[in-house]
Design a protein around this motif. Structure first.
Motif, PDB file in Angstrom:
ATOM      1  N   LEU A   1       0.849  -1.203   0.000  1.00 56.69           N
ATOM      2  CA  LEU A   1       0.000   0.000   0.000  1.00 56.69           C
ATOM      3  C   LEU A   1       0.883   1.250   0.000  1.00 56.69           C
ATOM      4  O   LEU A   1       0.636   2.206  -0.748  1.00 56.69           O
ATOM      5  CB  LEU A   1      -0.912  -0.018   1.234  1.00 56.69           C
ATOM      6  CG  LEU A   1      -1.697   1.264   1.522  1.00 56.69           C
ATOM      7  CD1 LEU A   1      -2.673   1.571   0.403  1.00 56.69           C
ATOM      8  CD2 LEU A   1      -2.443   1.163   2.843  1.00 56.69           C
TER       9      LEU A   1
ATOM     10  N   ALA B   1       0.929   3.908  -2.852  1.00 56.43           N
ATOM     11  CA  ALA B   1       0.489   5.270  -2.547  1.00 56.43           C
ATOM     12  C   ALA B   1       1.565   6.282  -2.949  1.00 56.43           C
ATOM     13  O   ALA B   1       1.271   7.300  -3.584  1.00 56.43           O
ATOM     14  CB  ALA B   1       0.158   5.391  -1.060  1.00 56.43           C
TER      15      ALA B   1
ATOM     16  N   TRP C   1      -3.657   4.659  -9.545  1.00 57.05           N
ATOM     17  CA  TRP C   1      -3.467   3.210  -9.377  1.00 57.05           C
ATOM     18  C   TRP C   1      -2.981   2.707 -10.736  1.00 57.05           C
ATOM     19  O   TRP C   1      -3.773   2.573 -11.670  1.00 57.05           O
ATOM     20  CB  TRP C   1      -4.771   2.551  -8.969  1.00 57.05           C
ATOM     21  CG  TRP C   1      -4.595   1.170  -8.423  1.00 57.05           C
ATOM     22  CD1 TRP C   1      -4.525   0.818  -7.108  1.00 57.05           C
ATOM     23  CD2 TRP C   1      -4.468  -0.057  -9.164  1.00 57.05           C
ATOM     24  NE1 TRP C   1      -4.354  -0.532  -6.987  1.00 57.05           N
ATOM     25  CE2 TRP C   1      -4.309  -1.106  -8.223  1.00 57.05           C
ATOM     26  CE3 TRP C   1      -4.449  -0.382 -10.516  1.00 57.05           C
ATOM     27  CZ2 TRP C   1      -4.159  -2.432  -8.593  1.00 57.05           C
ATOM     28  CZ3 TRP C   1      -4.288  -1.709 -10.882  1.00 57.05           C
ATOM     29  CH2 TRP C   1      -4.153  -2.710  -9.924  1.00 57.05           C
TER      30      TRP C   1
ATOM     31  N   ALA D   1      -4.764  -0.118  -1.854  1.00 52.83           N
ATOM     32  CA  ALA D   1      -4.312   1.048  -2.628  1.00 52.83           C
ATOM     33  C   ALA D   1      -5.414   1.484  -3.595  1.00 52.83           C
ATOM     34  O   ALA D   1      -5.653   2.688  -3.777  1.00 52.83           O
ATOM     35  CB  ALA D   1      -3.040   0.712  -3.393  1.00 52.83           C
TER      36      ALA D   1
END
Lengths: 226, 405
Positions: free
Chosen positions: B30, B34, B366, B336
């Motif tokens: 994640l 990110a 993403w 995410a």
């Protein structure tokens, strides 16, 4: 021709700064279908001798022949292949894989050998019935009693029809009644599957089941009487 | 398949530890997603802003971006209308916009100050997007009537310095291409902000023809080419360069120094942070595998005694780590994705970057490409860590392993 021949085996361990001799000049022959017992007090070297016979330990000196061929203890690959295909083990504390069901534990040696799914299923069912734990096939080892676990362990050792079955104190963790049943089972199935049996034990009750009893005393093998 | 099945079963032995490792892996994924998502969003935004500002390909005098002009329009571009017509005949080119960059003095009658001027085509305001914000008044009229007073847009701080509002009059003073002083009376049409205070204190925009009138020229400083499909920038750069070897042809990214600087900075910062997160995953899985090997040493001995090859035992532990890596990655990617979607719903504003006055919304891209790379890296680190942790266990003599307490 004998299945295994041991000639002038020596083995010692380093304990602290001292070298402790465990086996001295061991000579032994084991024939197909023969059941021999190794007896002796704790520390007498019977487990070490058993481990060498089962190819999971190596001697410091001496020779070992497997079906007339010298065993090369320096080749881990060859030793692994021999164990994989021809040797079954029964341990004192069963040593079942806890995350696998009884049936999967028994199937494991056949998985290793690459047998087909159908062959494995058939062989596992047969041997579980022979050791009388077929109804517990789907149970995890933790859900089984000591006697049932040892029966599963015997099934695992025999399912691949090994030429040699090595059992280290197979009855030590069992009550008297179960111990006799398990010993009887090992002998009966060993005969049926045509494999030689080497049992290390200090349980006198097993003597009648053996074709030959050897006593280990201070690393020296004595006896050989039935 | 049997090994994978056994590996899966083994993950359930110590569920709490497996879950903790899985969550740590997911959080690391994640984090990487990110960070990289934020960086990718920033790159895309800056790239788009740069392209909108000057076009995907910029034509100019060959030396225009190489050296300073000694006199106004010394390095100007001739025959611009012909050039524009020829370029716009290409179906892949959406439009071309000419621009004059100049400077001079602007006076309200009481106070004079220097300005940094841009003569632009009004279409540029539609193209520029949110890069320039209209604070007061209106944009320049699309078609400036010959009878009307020339219009100007002033940077916010320049307007404040001159104390003018939309509708007020000003005088621009500049030097013509012949070196003669010239003046142009203009009317303030609007007040704009770029978000950069230093630029807003000097910026002044006029119609292209007003700038040409002030400088007494029909040349322009640069001609921006806007493509139908901006991603074709590289191929069109090559094509135009081959087509006009006598001109200076510059790709957008060579003019986007802020974009390049941010990209270099973010790549290093987020790259290092990503590696740190991957190393954390590696250590966590190394720890899990080490604990597992230690707890299962006796079992390793049993497996070896039964004839399991060392590489098969190693493979079993590696597959356990592989499963943790894959499941952790999957969970991290889902988190995410959730974060990325959530930021479209919840408006989170980032504070203004250094040297700027305007904040910007926080978005996280993403990226499937980044998801693939991250998962692959996590799985590789996991496998490597598990392999290292297991090596010691599988090299232990079988008898020693069987007697392990």
């Amino acid at each position: 021709m004998s299945l295994i021949t041991l000639q002038q085996l020596h083995k010692s361990y380093r304990v602290g700064k001292q070298q402790q001799t465990v086996l001295t000049g061991i000579d032994l022959q084991l024939h197909q279908g023969e059941m021999i017992g190794l007896i002796g007090p704790s520390g007498s070297g019977k487990s070490t001798l058993l481990n060498i016979c089962g190819l999971i330990d190596h001697p410091d000196e001496g020779e070992m022949w497997w079906q007339g061929q010298p065993v090369d203890f320096s080749s881990l690959t060859k030793l692994t292949e021999l164990r994989r295909n021809h040797i079954g083990f029964v341990f004192q504390s069963f040593n079942l894989i806890p995350v696998m069901s009884a049936a999967d534990n028994v199937a494991y040696p056949l998985w290793l050998r690459g047998d087909s799914r159908a062959e494995i299923k058939k062989a596992v069912q047969k041997v579980l019935e022979e050791v009388e734990v077929a109804e517990f096939a789907d149970q995890l080892p933790d859900a089984l009693s000591g006697g049932q676990r040892q029966r599963v362990a015997i099934a695992r050792a025999l399912v691949k029809k090994p030429q040699l079955l090595v059992a280290d104190e197979p009855t030590a963790s069992l009550d008297e009644e179960t111990a006799l049943v398990v010993a009887d089972l090992m002998k009966k199935l060993g005969r049926e599957y045509g494999c030689a049996l080497v049992i290390a034990t200090h349980d006198d009750r097993l003597k009648p089941w053996c074709d030959c009893i050897y006593q280990l005393h201070q690393g020296v093998l004595q006896g050989g009487a039935a | 398949m049997k090994w994978l099945y056994l590996a899966w079963k083994n993950l359930g032995r110590n569920r709490r530890r497996t879950l903790a490792t899985l969550l740590l892996t997911a959080v690391a994924v994640l984090g990487i997603m990110a960070l990289s998502g934020f960086a990718l969003y920033t790159y895309e935004s800056l790239k788009e802003a740069s392209m909108r500002k000057e076009g995907q390909v910029i034509l100019s005098h060959p030396e225009y971006f190489q050296r300073e002009e000694n006199a106004p329009m010394e390095l100007g571009l001739d025959r611009v209308q012909q050039l524009q017509q020829a370029l716009q005949a290409d179906p892949g080119i959406d439009t071309t916009l000419a621009q004059i960059n100049f400077d001079g003095l602007v006076s309200n009658g009481e106070k004079s100050t220097i300005f940094m001027g841009q003569g632009v085509e009004p279409e540029s305001f539609r193209r520029q997007g949110p890069g320039v914000d209209l604070k007061q008044g209106r944009w320049l009229t699309p078609e400036l009537s010959p009878q009307a007073l020339p219009e100007v847009l002033l940077g916010q701080r320049l307007a404040a310095s001159l104390k003018v509002q939309p509708g007020d009059g000003l005088t621009l003073l500049g030097t013509t291409t012949d070196g003669v002083l010239n003046a142009l009376d203009v009317s303030v049409r609007g007040i704009i902000s770029t978000g950069i205070p230093e630029l807003d204190a000097r910026l002044l925009k006029v119609h292209l023809q007003s700038a040409q009138e002030l400088l007494a020229t029909d040349q322009v400083s640069q001609l921006g080419v806007y493509l139908q499909h901006p991603h074709q920038d590289e191929s069109y750069y090559q094509k135009i360069r081959d087509q006009y070897p006598e001109l200076g042809v510059t790709p957008w990214h060579e003019r986007a120094t802020f974009y390049q600087s941010v990209r270099n900075l973010y790549n290093r910062i987020f790259g290092v942070m990503g590696v740190i997160l991957l190393v954390m995953v590696g250590f966590a899985i190394f720890n899990t595998a080490s604990m597992s090997v230690m707890e299962r040493t006796r079992e390793l001995g049993t497996l070896a005694a039964l004839g399991t090859r060392r590489r098969e035992i190693l493979g079993l532990f590696v597959q356990e780590a592989l499963l943790i890596g894959l499941l952790g990655s999957l969970l991290g990617l889902l988190l995410a994705g959730g974060l990325s979607l959530g930021l479209y719903w919840v408006d989170v504003q980032m504070p203004p970057p250094p040297g700027q006055t305007e904040g910007y919304p926080l978005y996280i891209y993403w990226s499937p490409w980044m998801a693939g790379i991250t998962s692959l890296a996590v799985v590789l680190f996991a496998v490597l860590a598990a392999g290292l942790a297991t090596l010691k266990g599988i090299n232990k003599p079988i008898v020693e392993a069987l007697n392990h307490v």
